[in-house]
Design an enzyme around this catalytic site. Structure first.
Site: not given
Length: 204
Positions: A38, A42, A126
């Site tokens: 993943e 950001r 998640k």
């Protein structure tokens, strides 16, 4: 694709500042036994990193994390992301995730959020931020009222705490940032990354 939660015990959650590190980083993680990666949205380099991994490391299953908007979704899919992960979930976001046509893990941190997603038929989530939101005891408690929901806890999990989550029946895998330390990435120490990945892959 099989369920994301069944592909690997640990999904490396990676922050990439320099897209040039993406391919050797992905190859080190795959060599260590963790092929699901993943890349968080950001940094400005994230989408290019996803594209490079998708193009040059076909044995990796690369996805995009920190998905917050429909624009994030379209850009990530265009870059080659094969799955999507969000830190939390709004109605409009889950509708856009549904429409993406690829697997996704929507973020949830409360029983109500998990129930709302389960009502939509989304039962693989998640759990974030895992440690701050209650850790192993909290996730364990969710298995009683929500026996059909499974989680990928992420957020604050370390090498020495991951096994506690993985022992729970409602946890398929965990997400972790400890596999790709910033100093290892900066130094290009791919041997260290591979070793950390190998240790994580052996957790289950």
């Amino acid at each position: 694709m099989s369920s994301l939660l069944d592909l690997t015990p640990v999904i490396p959650v990676v922050v990439i500042d320099d897209a040039d590190t993406a391919v050797p980083l992905a190859r080190a993680l795959v060599a260590g036994g963790l092929p699901v990666i993943e890349v968080t949205l950001r940094t400005p380099a994230a989408r290019e990193a996803i594209a490079r991994i998708a193009a040059e490391v076909p044995e990796a299953t690369v996805g995009a994390g920190t998905i917050r908007t429909s624009a994030d979704i379209s850009a990530s899919v265009a870059a080659g992301a094969r799955f999507l992960v969000s830190p939390g979930t709004t109605l409009s976001l889950v509708e856009a995730l549904d429409a993406s046509g690829i697997p996704y893990l929507p973020g949830a941190a409360t029983v109500s959020e998990a129930m709302a997603l389960a009502e939509r038929g989304v039962k693989e989530l998640k759990f974030f931020p895992a440690e701050a939101a209650g850790g192993v005891p909290y996730v364990k408690a969710l298995s009683g009222p929500l026996p059909d929901v499974r989680f990928c806890p992420t957020g604050g999990i370390r090498a020495d705490t991951a096994a506690g989550y993985l022992a729970l029946p409602n946890v398929g895998c965990v997400g972790g940032t400890w596999l790709t330390p910033a100093d290892a990435l900066a130094a290009g120490d791919w041997g260290r990354v591979e070793k950390l990945a190998s240790e994580a892959a052996a957790l289950r």
